[in-house]
Every structure is written in C-alpha cells, then in structure tokens.
Design a protein around this motif. Structure first.
Motif, PDB file in Angstrom:
ATOM      1  N   GLN A   1       0.843  -1.183   0.000  1.00 36.35           N
ATOM      2  CA  GLN A   1       0.000   0.000   0.000  1.00 36.35           C
ATOM      3  C   GLN A   1       0.883   1.239   0.000  1.00 36.35           C
ATOM      4  OE1 GLN A   1      -2.698   0.094   3.265  1.00 36.35           O
ATOM      5  NE2 GLN A   1      -3.642   2.028   2.661  1.00 36.35           N
ATOM      6  N   VAL A   2       0.606   2.137  -0.920  1.00 33.14           N
ATOM      7  CA  VAL A   2       1.394   3.356  -1.027  1.00 33.14           C
ATOM      8  C   VAL A   2       0.947   4.352   0.034  1.00 33.14           C
ATOM      9  CG1 VAL A   2       2.032   5.272  -2.515  1.00 33.14           C
ATOM     10  CG2 VAL A   2       1.714   2.994  -3.496  1.00 33.14           C
ATOM     11  N   GLN A   3       1.915   4.905   0.759  1.00 34.73           N
ATOM     12  CA  GLN A   3       1.624   5.909   1.772  1.00 34.73           C
ATOM     13  C   GLN A   3       2.468   7.143   1.527  1.00 34.73           C
ATOM     14  OE1 GLN A   3       2.224   3.772   5.525  1.00 34.73           O
ATOM     15  NE2 GLN A   3       0.010   3.522   5.694  1.00 34.73           N
ATOM     16  N   LEU A   4       1.861   8.306   1.723  1.00 34.92           N
ATOM     17  CA  LEU A   4       2.531   9.586   1.549  1.00 34.92           C
ATOM     18  C   LEU A   4       2.437  10.355   2.859  1.00 34.92           C
ATOM     19  CD1 LEU A   4       1.426   8.639  -1.336  1.00 34.92           C
ATOM     20  CD2 LEU A   4       1.595  11.042  -1.969  1.00 34.92           C
ATOM     21  N   VAL A   5       3.552  10.882   3.315  1.00 35.08           N
ATOM     22  CA  VAL A   5       3.573  11.640   4.556  1.00 35.08           C
ATOM     23  C   VAL A   5       4.267  12.979   4.309  1.00 35.08           C
ATOM     24  CG1 VAL A   5       4.323  11.711   6.947  1.00 35.08           C
ATOM     25  CG2 VAL A   5       3.605   9.533   5.939  1.00 35.08           C
ATOM     26  N   GLU A   6       3.496  14.058   4.507  1.00 36.13           N
ATOM     27  CA  GLU A   6       4.040  15.406   4.320  1.00 36.13           C
ATOM     28  C   GLU A   6       4.611  15.942   5.622  1.00 36.13           C
ATOM     29  OE1 GLU A   6      -0.004  15.411   1.998  1.00 36.13           O
ATOM     30  OE2 GLU A   6       0.741  14.718   3.945  1.00 36.13           O
ATOM     31  N   SER A   7       5.554  16.851   5.489  1.00 34.80           N
ATOM     32  CA  SER A   7       6.093  17.574   6.639  1.00 34.80           C
ATOM     33  C   SER A   7       6.638  18.904   6.151  1.00 34.80           C
ATOM     34  CB  SER A   7       7.192  16.765   7.342  1.00 34.80           C
ATOM     35  OG  SER A   7       8.281  16.551   6.472  1.00 34.80           O
ATOM     36  N   GLY A   8       6.923  19.784   7.116  1.00 37.06           N
ATOM     37  CA  GLY A   8       7.558  21.048   6.776  1.00 37.06           C
ATOM     38  C   GLY A   8       6.653  22.260   6.821  1.00 37.06           C
TER      39      GLY A   8
ATOM     40  N   GLY B   1       0.342  11.284  -5.510  1.00 31.18           N
ATOM     41  CA  GLY B   1       1.164  10.504  -6.417  1.00 31.18           C
ATOM     42  C   GLY B   1       0.365   9.449  -7.162  1.00 31.18           C
ATOM     43  N   ASP B   2       0.920   9.013  -8.280  1.00 31.32           N
ATOM     44  CA  ASP B   2       0.322   7.916  -9.030  1.00 31.32           C
ATOM     45  C   ASP B   2       1.336   7.390 -10.041  1.00 31.32           C
ATOM     46  OD1 ASP B   2      -3.133   7.472 -10.010  1.00 31.32           O
ATOM     47  OD2 ASP B   2      -1.474   6.052 -10.087  1.00 31.32           O
ATOM     48  N   TYR B   3       1.083   6.168 -10.505  1.00 34.71           N
ATOM     49  CA  TYR B   3       1.979   5.552 -11.483  1.00 34.71           C
ATOM     50  C   TYR B   3       1.541   5.987 -12.869  1.00 34.71           C
ATOM     51  CZ  TYR B   3       3.454   2.571  -7.628  1.00 34.71           C
ATOM     52  OH  TYR B   3       3.936   2.105  -6.443  1.00 34.71           O
ATOM     53  N   ARG B   4       2.098   7.083 -13.333  1.00 37.47           N
ATOM     54  CA  ARG B   4       1.719   7.621 -14.630  1.00 37.47           C
ATOM     55  C   ARG B   4       2.950   8.140 -15.353  1.00 37.47           C
ATOM     56  NH1 ARG B   4      -3.681   8.615 -15.330  1.00 37.47           N
ATOM     57  NH2 ARG B   4      -5.000   8.454 -13.471  1.00 37.47           N
TER      58      ARG B   4
ATOM     59  N   TYR C   1       8.771   5.341 -10.283  1.00 32.51           N
ATOM     60  CA  TYR C   1       7.767   5.183 -11.332  1.00 32.51           C
ATOM     61  C   TYR C   1       6.589   6.150 -11.180  1.00 32.51           C
ATOM     62  CZ  TYR C   1       9.978   0.734 -12.616  1.00 32.51           C
ATOM     63  OH  TYR C   1      10.851  -0.250 -13.024  1.00 32.51           O
ATOM     64  N   THR C   2       6.612   6.954 -10.125  1.00 35.63           N
ATOM     65  CA  THR C   2       5.441   7.774  -9.846  1.00 35.63           C
ATOM     66  C   THR C   2       5.589   9.209 -10.350  1.00 35.63           C
ATOM     67  OG1 THR C   2       6.330   8.387  -7.681  1.00 35.63           O
ATOM     68  CG2 THR C   2       4.848   6.495  -7.764  1.00 35.63           C
ATOM     69  N   ALA C   3       4.470   9.729 -10.827  1.00 28.88           N
ATOM     70  CA  ALA C   3       4.339  11.171 -10.991  1.00 28.88           C
ATOM     71  C   ALA C   3       3.858  11.708  -9.646  1.00 28.88           C
ATOM     72  CB  ALA C   3       3.339  11.495 -12.083  1.00 28.88           C
ATOM     73  N   MET C   4       4.392  12.851  -9.243  1.00 27.70           N
ATOM     74  CA  MET C   4       4.064  13.420  -7.937  1.00 27.70           C
ATOM     75  C   MET C   4       3.547  14.842  -8.100  1.00 27.70           C
ATOM     76  SD  MET C   4       4.814  10.969  -5.864  1.00 27.70           S
ATOM     77  CE  MET C   4       4.546  11.909  -4.357  1.00 27.70           C
ATOM     78  N   GLY C   5       2.623  15.197  -7.233  1.00 29.64           N
ATOM     79  CA  GLY C   5       2.068  16.543  -7.305  1.00 29.64           C
ATOM     80  C   GLY C   5       1.838  17.126  -5.925  1.00 29.64           C
ATOM     81  N   TRP C   6       1.734  18.436  -5.898  1.00 27.33           N
ATOM     82  CA  TRP C   6       1.329  19.174  -4.692  1.00 27.33           C
ATOM     83  C   TRP C   6       0.057  19.951  -5.021  1.00 27.33           C
ATOM     84  CZ3 TRP C   6       3.350  18.736   0.099  1.00 27.33           C
ATOM     85  CH2 TRP C   6       4.629  18.189   0.240  1.00 27.33           C
ATOM     86  N   PHE C   7      -0.874  19.868  -4.099  1.00 27.55           N
ATOM     87  CA  PHE C   7      -2.113  20.633  -4.191  1.00 27.55           C
ATOM     88  C   PHE C   7      -2.295  21.384  -2.883  1.00 27.55           C
ATOM     89  CE2 PHE C   7      -4.226  18.865  -8.005  1.00 27.55           C
ATOM     90  CZ  PHE C   7      -3.344  17.839  -8.287  1.00 27.55           C
ATOM     91  N   ARG C   8      -3.191  22.356  -2.877  1.00 25.88           N
ATOM     92  CA  ARG C   8      -3.490  23.073  -1.647  1.00 25.88           C
ATOM     93  C   ARG C   8      -4.966  23.393  -1.565  1.00 25.88           C
ATOM     94  NH1 ARG C   8      -0.418  28.881  -2.834  1.00 25.88           N
ATOM     95  NH2 ARG C   8      -1.909  29.665  -4.412  1.00 25.88           N
TER      96      ARG C   8
ATOM     97  N   ARG D   1      -4.147   8.853  -7.454  1.00 26.14           N
ATOM     98  CA  ARG D   1      -4.859   7.950  -6.561  1.00 26.14           C
ATOM     99  C   ARG D   1      -4.385   8.010  -5.125  1.00 26.14           C
ATOM    100  NH1 ARG D   1      -3.901   2.314  -9.202  1.00 26.14           N
ATOM    101  NH2 ARG D   1      -2.065   3.395 -10.008  1.00 26.14           N
ATOM    102  N   PHE D   2      -3.141   8.395  -4.924  1.00 25.94           N
ATOM    103  CA  PHE D   2      -2.555   8.319  -3.585  1.00 25.94           C
ATOM    104  C   PHE D   2      -2.366   9.732  -3.035  1.00 25.94           C
ATOM    105  CE2 PHE D   2      -2.181   4.089  -4.675  1.00 25.94           C
ATOM    106  CZ  PHE D   2      -1.377   3.892  -5.783  1.00 25.94           C
ATOM    107  N   TRP D   3      -2.778   9.923  -1.794  1.00 28.21           N
ATOM    108  CA  TRP D   3      -2.752  11.248  -1.164  1.00 28.21           C
ATOM    109  C   TRP D   3      -2.220  11.174   0.253  1.00 28.21           C
ATOM    110  CZ3 TRP D   3      -4.236  15.830  -3.548  1.00 28.21           C
ATOM    111  CH2 TRP D   3      -4.801  15.689  -4.813  1.00 28.21           C
ATOM    112  N   GLY D   4      -1.519  12.230   0.651  1.00 25.96           N
ATOM    113  CA  GLY D   4      -1.123  12.377   2.030  1.00 25.96           C
ATOM    114  C   GLY D   4      -2.224  13.043   2.832  1.00 25.96           C
ATOM    115  N   GLN D   5      -1.954  13.226   4.118  1.00 24.16           N
ATOM    116  CA  GLN D   5      -2.941  13.818   5.029  1.00 24.16           C
ATOM    117  C   GLN D   5      -2.900  15.346   5.019  1.00 24.16           C
ATOM    118  OE1 GLN D   5      -5.366  12.052   6.770  1.00 24.16           O
ATOM    119  NE2 GLN D   5      -4.610  10.526   5.338  1.00 24.16           N
ATOM    120  N   GLY D   6      -1.843  15.907   4.493  1.00 22.46           N
ATOM    121  CA  GLY D   6      -1.759  17.356   4.399  1.00 22.46           C
ATOM    122  C   GLY D   6      -0.941  17.967   5.513  1.00 22.46           C
ATOM    123  N   THR D   7      -0.383  19.133   5.217  1.00 22.44           N
ATOM    124  CA  THR D   7       0.367  19.901   6.204  1.00 22.44           C
ATOM    125  C   THR D   7      -0.047  21.365   6.090  1.00 22.44           C
ATOM    126  OG1 THR D   7       2.602  20.393   7.049  1.00 22.44           O
ATOM    127  CG2 THR D   7       2.372  20.247   4.660  1.00 22.44           C
ATOM    128  N   GLN D   8      -0.258  21.999   7.235  1.00 20.79           N
ATOM    129  CA  GLN D   8      -0.776  23.372   7.248  1.00 20.79           C
ATOM    130  C   GLN D   8       0.350  24.365   7.001  1.00 20.79           C
ATOM    131  OE1 GLN D   8      -4.090  24.643   7.850  1.00 20.79           O
ATOM    132  NE2 GLN D   8      -3.085  26.549   7.179  1.00 20.79           N
TER     133      GLN D   8
END
Length: 123
Positions: free
Chosen positions: A1-8, A97-100, A31-38, A111-118
C-alpha cells in the motif's frame, strides 16, 4: 500500500520561505508522478506543482517564479520549495502521487494522497 507523509508546514511571515517534504513508502517511487495541491478554507483544492518520473515539472501560474518542485528518488521524497510567501498562500498542502507517465495537474489524476500539512503566512 502506497503511503505519503508530508512535513515542513508551519507559520511564516509574508516574504519568508518554507520547504515541504513528502516521503513515499510502499511503492516504486521512481515510477510515480508526484504533485502538490493546496486547499484554503472555504475553497476547492487546487493544483500547485507536479513533477514527472523523468523530472519534468509543471507549476501553477499563481506560484510560478516563487515555488519549485523537485524529487530525490534515492530518498523516495518530493520537495516543494516555497519562497516569497504571501498570505494568500495560506492553505493545507497535500502531496499526491500515481503511477503515470503523464504529468497530471488535476485531482483525479492521482490515486494516492497524504494527510496534508498546514501552511500559514502572516501579513
């Protein structure tokens, strides 16, 4: 299972800088494309930046020239360097992130998302 953890994330004055990190586990990071959203309070989640498997990048016009995205495949990490921060940059920042092969800039591209950082920028 892919997990993403943000910090900073954190509180910074206008004009300051922050660097967000996102560590990916449970998958083949290279193999993943990665993105940041807000997402700001009361607003929809919006695209900020993305980086492809080959390190091509796409930066939203609202942050172009101030934010940069990079990746370190050896550390399974994607970074978002944010400079010249403005109060309107205040939001919860999410790593995705996703395999694209492509470089998605929309929410449904990942498809894969972290929990977010404020991130809070004071004036």
């Amino acid at each position: 299972q892919v997990q993403l953890v943000e910090s900073g994330g954190g509180l910074v004055q206008a004009g300051g800088s922050l660097r967000l990190s996102c560590v990916v586990s449970g998958g083949t990071f290279s193999y993943t494309a990665m993105g940041w959203f807000r997402q700001a309070p009361g607003k929809e989640r919006e695209f900020v930046a993305a980086i492809s498997r080959s390190a091509s990048t796409n930066i939203a016009n609202s942050v172009k020239g101030r934010f940069t995205i990079s990746r370190d495949n050896a550390k399974n990490t994607v970074l978002l360097q944010m400079n010249s921060l403005k109060p309107e940059d205040t939001a919860v920042y999410y790593c995705a992130g996703d395999y694209r092969l492509a470089l998605p800039t929309t929410i449904d591209g990942y498809r894969f998302w972290g929990q977010g950082t404020q991130v809070t920028v004071s004036s």
